[in-house]
Motif scaffolding. Structure first.
Motif, PDB file in Angstrom:
ATOM      1  N   THR A 169       0.837  -1.199   0.000  1.00  0.00           N
ATOM      2  CA  THR A 169       0.000   0.000   0.000  1.00  0.00           C
ATOM      3  C   THR A 169       0.872   1.249   0.000  1.00  0.00           C
ATOM      4  OG1 THR A 169      -1.816  -1.110   1.151  1.00  0.00           O
ATOM      5  CG2 THR A 169      -1.767   1.296   1.259  1.00  0.00           C
ATOM      6  N   TYR A 170       1.938   1.236   0.806  1.00  0.00           N
ATOM      7  CA  TYR A 170       2.856   2.379   0.825  1.00  0.00           C
ATOM      8  C   TYR A 170       3.465   2.604  -0.555  1.00  0.00           C
ATOM      9  CZ  TYR A 170       2.730   2.224   5.959  1.00  0.00           C
ATOM     10  OH  TYR A 170       2.339   2.260   7.256  1.00  0.00           O
ATOM     11  N   ILE A 171       3.855   1.524  -1.230  1.00  0.00           N
ATOM     12  CA  ILE A 171       4.474   1.657  -2.555  1.00  0.00           C
ATOM     13  C   ILE A 171       3.472   2.214  -3.563  1.00  0.00           C
ATOM     14  CG2 ILE A 171       5.458   0.361  -4.491  1.00  0.00           C
ATOM     15  CD1 ILE A 171       6.833  -1.456  -2.470  1.00  0.00           C
ATOM     16  N   ARG A 172       2.244   1.704  -3.553  1.00  0.00           N
ATOM     17  CA  ARG A 172       1.221   2.203  -4.479  1.00  0.00           C
ATOM     18  C   ARG A 172       0.905   3.670  -4.207  1.00  0.00           C
ATOM     19  NH1 ARG A 172      -1.099  -3.000  -3.274  1.00  0.00           N
ATOM     20  NH2 ARG A 172      -1.052  -4.379  -5.093  1.00  0.00           N
ATOM     21  N   ASP A 173       0.781   4.010  -2.921  1.00  0.00           N
ATOM     22  CA  ASP A 173       0.474   5.399  -2.566  1.00  0.00           C
ATOM     23  C   ASP A 173       1.617   6.325  -2.977  1.00  0.00           C
ATOM     24  OD1 ASP A 173      -1.912   4.538  -1.519  1.00  0.00           O
ATOM     25  OD2 ASP A 173      -1.282   4.689   0.587  1.00  0.00           O
ATOM     26  N   TYR A 174       2.847   5.847  -2.819  1.00  0.00           N
ATOM     27  CA  TYR A 174       4.007   6.651  -3.215  1.00  0.00           C
ATOM     28  C   TYR A 174       4.001   6.896  -4.727  1.00  0.00           C
ATOM     29  CZ  TYR A 174       8.545   6.617  -5.543  1.00  0.00           C
ATOM     30  OH  TYR A 174       9.561   6.837  -6.430  1.00  0.00           O
ATOM     31  N   ILE A 175       3.772   5.847  -5.507  1.00  0.00           N
ATOM     32  CA  ILE A 175       3.768   5.982  -6.969  1.00  0.00           C
ATOM     33  C   ILE A 175       2.689   6.968  -7.407  1.00  0.00           C
ATOM     34  CG2 ILE A 175       3.323   4.757  -9.144  1.00  0.00           C
ATOM     35  CD1 ILE A 175       4.641   2.296  -7.891  1.00  0.00           C
ATOM     36  N   ALA A 176       1.567   6.977  -6.692  1.00  0.00           N
ATOM     37  CA  ALA A 176       0.460   7.869  -7.048  1.00  0.00           C
ATOM     38  C   ALA A 176       0.801   9.337  -6.812  1.00  0.00           C
ATOM     39  CB  ALA A 176      -0.783   7.490  -6.252  1.00  0.00           C
ATOM     40  N   THR A 177       1.817   9.617  -5.984  1.00  0.00           N
ATOM     41  CA  THR A 177       2.198  11.012  -5.719  1.00  0.00           C
ATOM     42  C   THR A 177       3.046  11.598  -6.850  1.00  0.00           C
ATOM     43  OG1 THR A 177       4.251  10.446  -4.526  1.00  0.00           O
ATOM     44  CG2 THR A 177       2.210  10.580  -3.226  1.00  0.00           C
ATOM     45  N   ILE A 178       3.482  10.762  -7.783  1.00  0.00           N
ATOM     46  CA  ILE A 178       4.328  11.218  -8.893  1.00  0.00           C
ATOM     47  C   ILE A 178       3.439  11.603 -10.077  1.00  0.00           C
ATOM     48  CG2 ILE A 178       6.283  10.653 -10.383  1.00  0.00           C
ATOM     49  CD1 ILE A 178       7.015   8.427  -8.436  1.00  0.00           C
ATOM     50  N   ALA A 179       3.661  12.781 -10.612  1.00  0.00           N
ATOM     51  CA  ALA A 179       2.894  13.232 -11.780  1.00  0.00           C
ATOM     52  C   ALA A 179       3.088  12.254 -12.934  1.00  0.00           C
ATOM     53  CB  ALA A 179       3.350  14.631 -12.198  1.00  0.00           C
ATOM     54  N   PRO A 180       2.035  11.974 -13.713  1.00  0.00           N
ATOM     55  CA  PRO A 180       2.110  10.967 -14.790  1.00  0.00           C
ATOM     56  C   PRO A 180       3.302  11.120 -15.722  1.00  0.00           C
ATOM     57  CG  PRO A 180      -0.144  11.662 -14.473  1.00  0.00           C
ATOM     58  CD  PRO A 180       0.686  12.549 -13.590  1.00  0.00           C
ATOM     59  N   LEU A 181       3.675  12.356 -16.067  1.00  0.00           N
ATOM     60  CA  LEU A 181       4.774  12.559 -17.012  1.00  0.00           C
ATOM     61  C   LEU A 181       6.142  12.192 -16.412  1.00  0.00           C
ATOM     62  CD1 LEU A 181       3.724  15.924 -18.726  1.00  0.00           C
ATOM     63  CD2 LEU A 181       3.564  13.593 -19.647  1.00  0.00           C
ATOM     64  N   LYS A 182       6.241  12.191 -15.081  1.00  0.00           N
ATOM     65  CA  LYS A 182       7.501  11.864 -14.420  1.00  0.00           C
ATOM     66  C   LYS A 182       7.458  10.510 -13.720  1.00  0.00           C
ATOM     67  CE  LYS A 182       8.976  16.647 -13.661  1.00  0.00           C
ATOM     68  NZ  LYS A 182       9.408  17.652 -12.662  1.00  0.00           N
ATOM     69  N   ARG A 183       6.346   9.847 -13.834  1.00  0.00           N
ATOM     70  CA  ARG A 183       6.162   8.563 -13.144  1.00  0.00           C
ATOM     71  C   ARG A 183       6.903   7.460 -13.899  1.00  0.00           C
ATOM     72  NH1 ARG A 183       0.115   7.511 -12.393  1.00  0.00           N
ATOM     73  NH2 ARG A 183       0.402   9.371 -11.063  1.00  0.00           N
TER      74      ARG A 183
END
Length: 306
Positions: free
Chosen positions: A189-203
């Motif tokens: 859950t922490y990993i998914r939540d972290y990835i979601a904080t990155i803007a799509p163009l920089k993800r």
């Protein structure tokens, strides 16, 4: 091969130096065993002994179920014996360093109470935009160190191809050997939540060689992009070390590092009675001697709880 004649000159020197008869008797017994092994097992002259031979001898002692303290005594005596005859065995070799290193103490590990205090503190926002954005990322990294035993360098090397969100695993390839680390639901859950904080163009892209953990700019409050490599910028080891330092200070704990978290994870596996081979593979350790101090500490703890 007959190496027993080397013992004569060594014991004459010990007697000249005033060693007690009881000490010489113990030395003689230990060294006779070493010489017998040298003659019959590897058939090698004493003057040709090297670090590989010494490691083989210690492995032989372990096969005979010698206690670690006894192995340490043998190793120390053999080293002095070889030095007397100016045999250039590398004293900085792995087994020498481990057996000579000071014993591990409780202060070398993070306690359960300290870990709980650290995690609780890390989950609390502090009204700092940069730090609060990174809460799930930092929690994910700390979990990888404490519950998977990964080093900061190994964490920064994780790519999107290595992580499987559906199966909750991260796969490493250690010199051709694939090791899967299974993550708990909370950790995922922490990993998914972290990835979601990155803007799509920089993800970082799924199933790519782009880094899972991306560098963050505290001034712009944004993740960084490496335009030269055309991918998100990889988080640095130093950034992880600084993050741990800051979070430990914020949690009002004693000085703790990634090493304390990894130490505790290794000890957990030993206390569960897992095989030496599995532990070495899991933690990417090269030799059984690497586990010596952890086993020594476990024996100490067990002796105090009996």
């Amino acid at each position: 091969m007959d190496n027993f004649f080397y013992l004569h000159g060594y014991f004459i020197e010990l007697e000249k130096n005033g060693k007690k008869p009881g000490t010489i008797k113990q030395y003689r017994s230990d060294l006779q065993q070493f010489i017998s092994w040298l003659d019959t097992t590897i058939n090698q002259d004493l003057l040709d002994v090297d670090a590989v031979a010494i490691m083989s001898y210690v492995a032989y002692l372990k096969e005979r179920s010698y206690r670690d303290t006894t192995i340490k005594r043998h190793l120390s005596l053999v080293h002095r014996f070889l030095a007397f005859y100016h045999v250039p065995v590398d004293s900085s070799s792995e087994q020498e360093n481990i057996y000579r290193a000071p014993p591990l103490q409780s202060s070398d590990f993070i306690s359960n109470n300290e870990m709980d205090q650290l995690l609780q503190s890390m989950q609390r926002p502090i009204q700092s935009i940069a730090r609060d954005i990174l809460i799930p990322r930092n929690l994910a990294i700390v979990h990888l160190m404490r519950y998977q035993g990964l080093r900061p360098k190994e964490i920064t090397s994780i790519t999107m191809r290595m992580i499987n969100l559906a199966q909750s695993t991260i796969e490493f390839n250690w010199n051709g050997e694939r090791i899967n680390y299974t993550l708990a639901n909370t950790h995922m859950t922490y990993i998914r939540d972290y990835i979601a904080t990155i803007a799509p163009l920089k993800r970082p892209k799924w199933k790519s060689e782009e880094p899972l953990f991306v560098s963050f700019n505290n001034r712009s409050n944004d993740y960084q992009y490496d335009y030269a490599k055309v991918q998100p910028k990889q988080l640095s080891v130093r950034s992880i070390q600084e993050m741990i330092k800051d979070e430990v200070w914020r949690a009002d704990l004693r000085k703790l590092s990634a090493k304390h978290l990894r130490n505790s994870c290794i000890l957990d596996h030993i206390q569960r009675g897992e095989s030496e081979t599995d532990i070495l593979s899991y933690f990417h350790l090269t030799h059984p001697f690497s586990l010596y101090r952890y086993k020594q500490y476990k024996e100490l703890v067990d002796s105090h709880t009996e």
